[in-house]
Design an enzyme around this catalytic site. Structure first.
Site, PDB file in Angstrom:
ATOM      1  N   ARG A   1      -8.792  -0.250   4.672  1.00 39.37           N
ATOM      2  CA  ARG A   1      -7.830   0.532   3.859  1.00 39.37           C
ATOM      3  C   ARG A   1      -6.407   0.024   3.561  1.00 39.37           C
ATOM      4  NH1 ARG A   1      -6.304   5.089   7.413  1.00 39.37           N
ATOM      5  NH2 ARG A   1      -5.130   5.443   5.628  1.00 39.37           N
TER       6      ARG A   1
ATOM      7  N   ASP B   1       3.880   0.724  12.180  1.00 36.50           N
ATOM      8  CA  ASP B   1       2.945   0.230  11.611  1.00 36.50           C
ATOM      9  C   ASP B   1       2.825  -1.198  11.971  1.00 36.50           C
ATOM     10  OD1 ASP B   1       3.133   1.842   8.338  1.00 36.50           O
ATOM     11  OD2 ASP B   1       2.576   2.439  10.383  1.00 36.50           O
TER      12      ASP B   1
ATOM     13  N   ARG C   1      -0.211  14.677  12.371  1.00 34.99           N
ATOM     14  CA  ARG C   1       0.549  14.373  11.183  1.00 34.99           C
ATOM     15  C   ARG C   1       0.733  15.563  10.479  1.00 34.99           C
ATOM     16  NH1 ARG C   1      -1.768   8.846   9.080  1.00 34.99           N
ATOM     17  NH2 ARG C   1       0.324   8.647   8.021  1.00 34.99           N
ATOM     18  N   PRO C   2       1.375  16.607  11.033  1.00 26.92           N
ATOM     19  CA  PRO C   2       1.374  17.789  10.311  1.00 26.92           C
ATOM     20  C   PRO C   2       2.218  17.645   8.804  1.00 26.92           C
ATOM     21  CG  PRO C   2       3.093  17.472  12.170  1.00 26.92           C
ATOM     22  CD  PRO C   2       2.190  16.350  12.112  1.00 26.92           C
ATOM     23  N   ILE C   3       2.329  18.660   7.920  1.00 24.89           N
ATOM     24  CA  ILE C   3       2.804  18.495   6.491  1.00 24.89           C
ATOM     25  C   ILE C   3       3.920  19.671   6.475  1.00 24.89           C
ATOM     26  CG2 ILE C   3       0.977  17.236   5.553  1.00 24.89           C
ATOM     27  CD1 ILE C   3       0.018  20.148   4.537  1.00 24.89           C
ATOM     28  N   ASP C   4       4.302  20.314   7.648  1.00 26.07           N
ATOM     29  CA  ASP C   4       5.179  21.299   7.682  1.00 26.07           C
ATOM     30  C   ASP C   4       6.456  21.029   6.829  1.00 26.07           C
ATOM     31  OD1 ASP C   4       5.474  19.511   9.802  1.00 26.07           O
ATOM     32  OD2 ASP C   4       7.427  20.817  10.572  1.00 26.07           O
ATOM     33  N   LEU C   5       7.176  19.769   6.889  1.00 23.50           N
ATOM     34  CA  LEU C   5       8.227  19.448   6.366  1.00 23.50           C
ATOM     35  C   LEU C   5       8.038  19.374   4.740  1.00 23.50           C
ATOM     36  CD1 LEU C   5       9.755  16.585   8.692  1.00 23.50           C
ATOM     37  CD2 LEU C   5      10.281  19.214   8.673  1.00 23.50           C
TER      38      LEU C   5
ATOM     39  N   LYS D   1       0.927  -1.219  -0.014  1.00 22.22           N
ATOM     40  CA  LYS D   1       0.088   0.061   0.163  1.00 22.22           C
ATOM     41  C   LYS D   1       0.982   1.110  -0.051  1.00 22.22           C
ATOM     42  CE  LYS D   1      -1.965   1.760   3.975  1.00 22.22           C
ATOM     43  NZ  LYS D   1      -1.431   3.148   4.242  1.00 22.22           N
ATOM     44  N   ASN D   2       1.908   1.096   0.901  1.00 23.07           N
ATOM     45  CA  ASN D   2       2.539   2.487   0.998  1.00 23.07           C
ATOM     46  C   ASN D   2       3.788   2.618  -0.243  1.00 23.07           C
ATOM     47  OD1 ASN D   2       1.024   3.024   3.178  1.00 23.07           O
ATOM     48  ND2 ASN D   2       2.641   2.508   4.793  1.00 23.07           N
TER      49      ASN D   2
ATOM     50  N   CYS E   1      -5.198  12.823  11.709  1.00 22.52           N
ATOM     51  CA  CYS E   1      -6.206  11.550  11.384  1.00 22.52           C
ATOM     52  C   CYS E   1      -5.949  10.747  13.011  1.00 22.52           C
ATOM     53  CB  CYS E   1      -5.172  10.754  10.557  1.00 22.52           C
ATOM     54  SG  CYS E   1      -3.795   9.764  10.944  1.00 22.52           S
TER      55      CYS E   1
ATOM     56  N   ILE F   1       7.154   7.225  17.153  1.00 20.43           N
ATOM     57  CA  ILE F   1       7.080   7.947  15.819  1.00 20.43           C
ATOM     58  C   ILE F   1       5.676   8.753  15.731  1.00 20.43           C
ATOM     59  CG2 ILE F   1       6.482   7.544  13.201  1.00 20.43           C
ATOM     60  CD1 ILE F   1       9.179   6.513  13.831  1.00 20.43           C
TER      61      ILE F   1
ATOM     62  N   ARG G   1      -5.243  11.144   4.080  1.00 20.81           N
ATOM     63  CA  ARG G   1      -4.188  12.515   4.372  1.00 20.81           C
ATOM     64  C   ARG G   1      -3.384  12.366   3.591  1.00 20.81           C
ATOM     65  NH1 ARG G   1      -0.373  12.144   6.395  1.00 20.81           N
ATOM     66  NH2 ARG G   1      -0.028  14.323   7.081  1.00 20.81           N
TER      67      ARG G   1
HETATM   68  C1  EPZ Z   1       4.120   6.877   6.178  1.00 19.44           C
HETATM   69  O1  EPZ Z   1       3.452   7.903   6.614  1.00 19.44           O
HETATM   70  C2  EPZ Z   1       3.064   5.662   6.168  1.00 19.44           C
HETATM   71  N1  EPZ Z   1       1.897   5.937   5.317  1.00 19.44           N
HETATM   72  C3  EPZ Z   1       2.572   5.422   7.397  1.00 19.44           C
HETATM   73  O2  EPZ Z   1       1.871   4.437   7.276  1.00 19.44           O
HETATM   74  C4  EPZ Z   1       3.832   5.160   8.181  1.00 19.44           C
HETATM   75  O3  EPZ Z   1       3.427   4.837   9.772  1.00 19.44           O
HETATM   76  C5  EPZ Z   1       4.869   6.289   8.255  1.00 19.44           C
HETATM   77  O4  EPZ Z   1       5.152   6.699   6.931  1.00 19.44           O
HETATM   78  C6  EPZ Z   1       5.830   6.223   9.142  1.00 19.44           C
HETATM   79  O5  EPZ Z   1       6.746   4.982   8.553  1.00 19.44           O
HETATM   80  C7  EPZ Z   1       2.184   5.875   3.802  1.00 19.44           C
HETATM   81  O6  EPZ Z   1       3.234   5.606   3.324  1.00 19.44           O
HETATM   82  C8  EPZ Z   1       1.032   6.307   2.904  1.00 19.44           C
HETATM   83  P1  EPZ Z   1       6.021  10.357   8.203  1.00 19.44           P
HETATM   84  P2  EPZ Z   1       3.821   9.484   6.613  1.00 19.44           P
HETATM   85  O7  EPZ Z   1       5.842  11.794   7.262  1.00 19.44           O
HETATM   86  O8  EPZ Z   1       4.436   9.714   5.424  1.00 19.44           O
HETATM   87  C9  EPZ Z   1       6.112  13.791  11.637  1.00 19.44           C
HETATM   88  C10 EPZ Z   1       0.021   2.689   7.681  1.00 19.44           C
HETATM   89  O9  EPZ Z   1      -0.509   2.076   8.712  1.00 19.44           O
HETATM   90  N2  EPZ Z   1       5.846  14.545  10.313  1.00 19.44           N
HETATM   91  O10 EPZ Z   1       7.295   9.677   8.032  1.00 19.44           O
HETATM   92  O11 EPZ Z   1       2.749  10.440   7.220  1.00 19.44           O
HETATM   93  C11 EPZ Z   1       4.907  13.192  11.633  1.00 19.44           C
HETATM   94  O12 EPZ Z   1       3.917  13.878  12.491  1.00 19.44           O
HETATM   95  C12 EPZ Z   1       0.659   4.255   7.643  1.00 19.44           C
HETATM   96  O13 EPZ Z   1       0.164   2.184   6.575  1.00 19.44           O
HETATM   97  C13 EPZ Z   1       6.151  16.269  10.742  1.00 19.44           C
HETATM   98  O14 EPZ Z   1       6.088  16.656  11.917  1.00 19.44           O
HETATM   99  O15 EPZ Z   1       4.787   9.377   7.836  1.00 19.44           O
HETATM  100  C14 EPZ Z   1       5.036  11.792  12.358  1.00 19.44           C
HETATM  101  O16 EPZ Z   1       5.424  11.896  13.689  1.00 19.44           O
HETATM  102  C15 EPZ Z   1       0.167   5.086   8.972  1.00 19.44           C
HETATM  103  N3  EPZ Z   1       6.056  16.944   9.549  1.00 19.44           N
HETATM  104  C16 EPZ Z   1       6.616  11.441  11.933  1.00 19.44           C
HETATM  105  O17 EPZ Z   1       6.991  12.597  11.207  1.00 19.44           O
HETATM  106  C17 EPZ Z   1       5.792  16.479   8.197  1.00 19.44           C
HETATM  107  O18 EPZ Z   1       5.727  17.210   7.493  1.00 19.44           O
HETATM  108  C18 EPZ Z   1       6.624  10.412  10.693  1.00 19.44           C
HETATM  109  O19 EPZ Z   1       5.918  11.077   9.584  1.00 19.44           O
HETATM  110  C19 EPZ Z   1       5.693  15.240   8.082  1.00 19.44           C
HETATM  111  C20 EPZ Z   1       5.809  14.313   8.969  1.00 19.44           C
END
Ligand code: EPZ
Length: 417
Positions: free
Chosen positions: A397, A305, A121-125, A22-23, A116, A327, A92
């Protein structure tokens, strides 16, 4: 809302073929926008999140044909760069489209994806990186407005190895002018799959799987045919299902290296593992021992996960386990439901202490997120008596025909619509 109805106590036996990841397929579907042409993508899992992504791509003008597990995406005639709010809210991770839409259509309007079930799950980065690539990004009234006449390669230092932010940058930078270097990049296997997909379209990306990813922008990308990698979390989930049910399973079409951190924890609990090329047999131990510490970390550490599934297993292990979720800030919601089934779990912030009990008892529980729902289903396989798991749309999902696969392996589980 559909439910799973499970009668516990039956060990799983047999073989299961692991679904496409999926990912990996979600960012690769975003990547299918980049060639403004045709992408043939094989081994696509039948999932709600994939269907949501297909609806989003169709809503902006892509034509998509489904032939079994193959998707044929034609991104040659996108007619809008505005992604419908309802679909963004549904998933998201659709924010992953931002980089690809910017790279090809120079502007994008997205509703803010918001948090969610498992955290803010901010998107600032994501947004900071796209600005560094030269995009103008404005956030107002719950919407994100982006535009960029031209994206220019640059050096990006990620404050955190975010999977989604790494992918968004790779997608945007693949058609930018010049070189982009991502430092502190995520190293997850799905990043490698995306790199391979972009390179197969004629892109120039290297370093995926390390903490430095280098993208040399090109002017055009070609039509492509690609096969999605196996889903390492689905593989870990079925391996854990074998152990929690007291059974023995062979996982087919699995990349063993991708699940080595999970396998090593299952072995610590006493499970027996046999490895072949791309299949793995796991047998539950006579006595399941508690794994003392489990700490979720970015790859290649123990995956967040798999945290919920491991917690379910530890509830019936001999001894005490301590799980630290580093995480996401709100990813223990399944604990309260496991306690309803007789588990002994104490949660304090990002730490959960699980004292193994003799057995779990069937109960009426609710899935609150995707992996928590899978964990409760696994607990139901082990519990004495009948378990009902509500809100299994969460499970749909990320797991393809989950209850059918479990039925074929000997579980007594049915879906009640
Ligand atoms: C991906 O989510 C996966 N989803 C998640 O899988 C997985 O848990 C996660 O990576 C970690 O491995 C998909 O690939 C679709 P991150 P993502 O950005 O990209 C913080 C599942 O169950 N962060 O690595 O959203 C965030 O809040 C799902 O299949 C910021 O602060 O994960 C978190 O604490 C759940 N700012 C950490 O980083 C940002 O701009 C990791 O998030 C982005 C992230």
């Amino acid at each position: 809302m559909s439910q799973f109805f499970i009668k516990g106590g039956l060990p799983l036996e047999g073989e299961v073929k692991i679904q496409g990841a999926k990912n990996a397929v979600l960012p690769i579907l975003a990547g299918a926008l980049l060639n403004q042409g045709k992408s043939i993508i094989h081994n696509v899992p039948e999932l709600r999140d994939v269907n949501t992504m297909i609806s989003i791509l169709e809503s902006i003008g892509c034509k998509i044909k489904k032939e079994g597990k193959t998707l044929i995406v034609d991104s040659s005639s996108i007619h809008t760069n505005e992604v419908p709010e309802k679909l963004v809210r549904e998933m998201r991770s659709s924010i992953i489209l931002l980089g690809a839409i910017l790279a090809t259509h120079k502007q994008a309007k997205f509703s803010y994806p918001g948090g969610c079930d498992i955290g803010l799950r901010p998107i600032d980065l994501h947004l900071k990186s796209l600005r560094e690539l030269g995009a103008e990004v404005k956030e107002s009234h719950g919407y994100i407005y982006c535009k960029s006449s031209i994206l220019k390669g640059c050096q990006i230092q990620l404050d955190y190895p975010s999977v989604g932010a790494t992918e968004n940058i790779m997608l945007a930078a693949s058609l930018a002018q010049g070189l982009t270097i991502i430092r502190n990049a995520a190293k997850e296997p799905e990043i490698c799959d995306l790199q391979n997909f972009i390179n197969k379209m004629g892109g120039q990306v290297k370093g995926a799987g390390t903490n430095t990813v280098i993208i040399n922008g090109v002017s055009k990308l070609q039509d492509v045919e690609y096969k999605i990698m196996p889903d390492r979390i689905a593989a870990g989930t079925f391996a854990t299902a074998a152990v929690i049910s007291g059974g023995k399973l062979t996982l087919k079409d699995v990349n063993i290296e991708h699940i080595s951190s999970v396998v090593s924890k299952l072995q610590e609990g006493g499970s027996k593992i046999a490895r072949y090329n791309n299949s793995l047999t796991i047998e539950s131990p006579k006595v399941l021992k508690a794994v003392e510490t489990i700490r979720t970390l970015p790859y290649p550490g123990f995956p967040t996960d798999m945290q919920a599934q491991m917690m379910a297993l530890m509830t019936i292990a001999q001894g005490t386990s301590i799980i630290t979720e580093t995480i996401f800030e709100n990813r223990f919601k399944h604990a309260s439901q496991l306690i309803r089934m007789g588990a002994n779990i104490k949660v304090d912030g990002r730490v959960a202490v699980i004292k193994g009990v003799e057995k779990l008892y069937g109960a009426h529980v609710s899935a609150m997120d995707l992996r928590g729902g899978a964990a409760l289903t696994l607990a139901g396989l082990a519990a004495e008596g009948e378990t009902i798991v509500d809100n299994i749309y969460h499970v749909d999902r990320g797991y393809e025909y989950f209850e059918k696969s479990l039925q074929e392996l000997g579980a007594s589980i049915i879906r009640i619509e």
